[in-house]
Design an enzyme around this catalytic site. Structure first.
Site, PDB file in Angstrom:
ATOM      1  CB  THR A  94      -0.911  -0.020   1.243  1.00 33.88           C
ATOM      2  OG1 THR A  94      -1.608  -1.267   1.264  1.00 33.88           O
ATOM      3  CG2 THR A  94      -1.902   1.123   1.214  1.00 33.88           C
ATOM      4  CE  LYS A 170      -4.334  -2.574   0.777  1.00 30.11           C
ATOM      5  NZ  LYS A 170      -4.982  -3.687   1.473  1.00 30.11           N
ATOM      6  CE  LYS A 239       1.400   1.929   4.936  1.00 26.20           C
ATOM      7  NZ  LYS A 239       1.893   0.839   4.074  1.00 26.20           N
TER       8      LYS A 239
END
Lengths: 296, 296, 296, 296
Positions: A94, A170, A239
């Protein structure tokens, strides 16, 4: 196919093992080499440098964050400089849309190809080759990767011709999962304090309108307060929420639930829970209601 | 069974029709009598007063809000005063925990019985007798109602012996649905502005981690911007979020997503969208991102 | 003193003019040179390059954002490379803590000195030499700058010996101002819709508990809906809220109001209001309540 | 004037004492009579019933919440039934707009008069007769009350002819104060964790843009973590935020900061801090950042 694999964490090790099991020739690189040894026992060729992992048709990166991907991609010994013409860099971790754009441009300039193919699924799904692959890139390039995707996942969704589209899907998907965790955390704190049995409550939800893996998985973790070991850490969750907010900032889309989630993850990290599973943010509502905190 | 039915809106009409279809003897009351006529054609006996609907074994109320339920329950001609000993008042609409407590006490004092049995499902599900019934009350009373619940729903969940437990589960469930709408609205605004095809995106979500009716139903309404006619109105949505916040206030459970949802519904109502389906709050993110508003 | 001044926007032009008025010898640089001409008329020496502005004792930068400060600071012709030993770079614009750290280190390595000295005050205050200066850096260096600060401001606050402390105070202060705008926006939307006269309301507030410049200035702008021309733009406001959130992220401090403000600024920009004064976010509450939007 | 005074808490006792000091003839009633004794020593006439306190020209109520005001206002022995024609009921506590409307109507029907006159100021200000009075009602009635207001406050603001306008201004003002507490709490948690001295920081704020009583008072309480004894309790703060949200709901004005504040107060109460000063919500940011909680 000859495949280089860079990044052998929980997810990467399982994915590389499945590529081996599917008959691919895998050369593996990891910053700390002990992970490579374990995979060598299953038939992988060890690479001592990033460049060594870039000699085949494809190199897959599955790393913790943008910094780690940048570190192996750029520079004289990086992936962009090392891939032979037309070889493909598949980024499965990611990463930010900005980095995806930068990699797309760098590979185009260097004569190699780039595809974003992040995956949905926790380590168990990776081990079982049951990941969902979200791919974006030039159509023929994505098509050429079918054997790779089939080896690691149960289904591939192609969401666009620009690689960054897959990263957007995503990060938005992870945002939706975190939203499920937070909303379940609130609802479960409420009904539990009102005397309702939480297991029965989850059974009701997941038998009816919320009959979906996200609710079963995260509802169960919350009900059992099973935050260790982390399938995906709170640090990683923060994150990813940052990436969603960054994408929203770039596209000028306010995301109030993502803003709340960011504050939740910061609270969890600041109070010592960065190592916990990211589902632990769902325990903050119980904490605020006078119950035990995520670390209790 | 001899069943009185009070409240013949979209949901109530369908539920009463299914009680008739299952062979029950139904006496129906509605404030505006035209709805009664329609049901009479299907075999219901019309009641001109609330008291006339209270002569049987059971009376079901399916009304818009607390005020409406209070209006038919209390007073000299109300349900509490009219039910014969041991007859059962089943409240199937979404009411506050406070009113559920008050009705529980009033019926106990008056010699009759009270069960909360709110339902999950939109008008289509009500028509198809596919509702999910969430029941709470004295075990033998709940058990005695099995024929009623079977006639209107596909499954009954018994969540406690105090009626208000069912109301808590219901308001928390509606809160979770509204959370799905809001989070989907944010995610869809984000990916759409980033160039991803929204139908493909929803297909991906509902084929993977979000393979649940809530995501399919509300994702579809959002993708099609199909906010009229309302299956459940924004005005009703605001009412239910208020009930969740009120329950959280009473139990001292902060609910940050519910707080956000309340502001969303107020925005929708203040800008002229109170009559729209409650899924229209999910269009506010697109509006804030420079796209069309819910009323466009 | 011999002072270089880089960045002649609304704020910088006024500050440089005040340095001239106080008898300093000012060499001025701006990317678009027409601003330099105006200042030359007041006695400034024009610099055609950044390096030319770095020949004196002190160089002040007053630029829009991190990128602009980086562009003039680093590289062969940048400030760090051009300053003579012991000369001082004073950064007066609102920059990130990270950039302040990077500049501190670079100047230390290069033999020059660095002080962060952001200012509070809108263009009117800059013109009147009534800014508040927030300074941090090595004590003797900060002391040496007293003549500079006295020429531009009414008072200097020294908040630490590490330059970035001043940036932290500045971004937190801007966050507090934006919080005043948002909370006033909500309160004024509420009382106005309830029929209270808004001017009278502001008079009451600013005569009592909120008798402060922030409430008078921003309350007045909101009451008059005076969003153009911008004293400080919404785009700049978003930048500063981002810096506050970034600081909170780095220090692990959740900032829920800052999260809300970020969403407000994004909404304002996405709906065409980036050029408006940042106080225009305070008009979003009225918009959400069915009133006119910030652009109306 | 002959004034009845009902409600002798921290605020009411001080206000009644000031009415006595100004030469008024005060008859005092309190549910628990010991408070009446203390005031009798200063010259007040004790009332054993509410009705006894309603024999003069004016009766002032200063009570904890809507329920307390309703309890003394309605019923056979209540204020509405007991006041002689044209006598005035002044409600000085913070009550809902709905109750203000109900009282306005009831007094009009009963032949007496009603004015809302809530006050701004903590117990110290009440003791010093330095309150700010916010009054609304029929102009001649408000005018007739000048001697009352002068005895308890430093200034009176007349904000409308409908009593509820004063309540709206009061709840919105308390909302603004709570917003100051929350935003200061966030900013102070941020700068403190970044190493800035908090006292110096507050000095800077209150010497510049935030030179106002609200920032001095609440900044000081937060810096000293002085949450006991409560000048105004968190429980009272929650009540007032609820009133603001209720007003916003009635007028269809979303209030996102008020929504956040409600969650803050609920967290504080649920974790055992309901008895603390309402400024203690400002310590929640430090808690979430890994520091001590409000109760530490």
């Amino acid at each position: 196919m000859h495949i280089g694999f860079i990044g052998l964490g929980n997810m990467g090790s399982a994915m590389a093992a499945n590529l081996l099991a599917a008959g691919h020739d895998v050369t593996a690189y990891n910053r700390s080499p002990d992970k490579v040894d374990a995979l060598s026992a299953e038939g992988a060729r060890p690479a001592r440098t990033v460049a060594e992992a870039c000699q085949g048709d494809v190199v897959v990166t599955m790393l913790a964050n943008d910094d780690a991907v940048e570190a192996v991609s750029f520079g004289d010994d990086g992936i962009v400089a090392s891939l032979r013409p037309d070889a493909i860099h598949v980024s499965s971790s990611t990463i930010s849309l900005a980095l995806a754009e930068r990699l797309t441009a760098a590979h185009a300039e260097g004569g190699s190809r780039f595809v974003s193919a992040p995956v949905f699924g926790r380590p168990e799904a990776a081990a079982a080759a049951k990941l969902f692959v979200v791919a974006a890139g030039a159509p023929d390039t994505v098509e050429a990767l079918a054997p790779v995707f089939e080896a690691i996942g149960q289904r591939t969704f192609v969401v666009g011709t620009e690689p960054k589209a897959a990263n957007l899907v995503k990060v938005s998907g992870n945002f939706l999962i975190a939203s499920v965790i937070e909303s379940l955390g609130e609802a479960m704190a409420l009904v539990a304090k009102g005397g309702v049995d939480v297991d029965q409550y989850l059974d009701l939800l997941t038998s009816t309108l919320f009959d979906a893996p996200a609710y079963r998985t995260y509802g169960g973790l919350l009900a059992r307060r099973e935050f260790e070991p982390a399938g995906f850490s709170a640090t990683g969750g923060l994150k990813d929420v940052r990436l969603a907010l960054e994408a929203g900032d770039g596209l000028q889309v306010p995301l109030p639930i993502a803003s709340l989630l960011r504050d939740r993850f910061l609270t969890l990290l600041a109070t010592g829970g960065g190592h916990l599973d990211w589902s632990a943010i769902g325990a903050l509502s119980a904490w605020e209601s006078g119950g035990p905190g995520p670390n209790a």
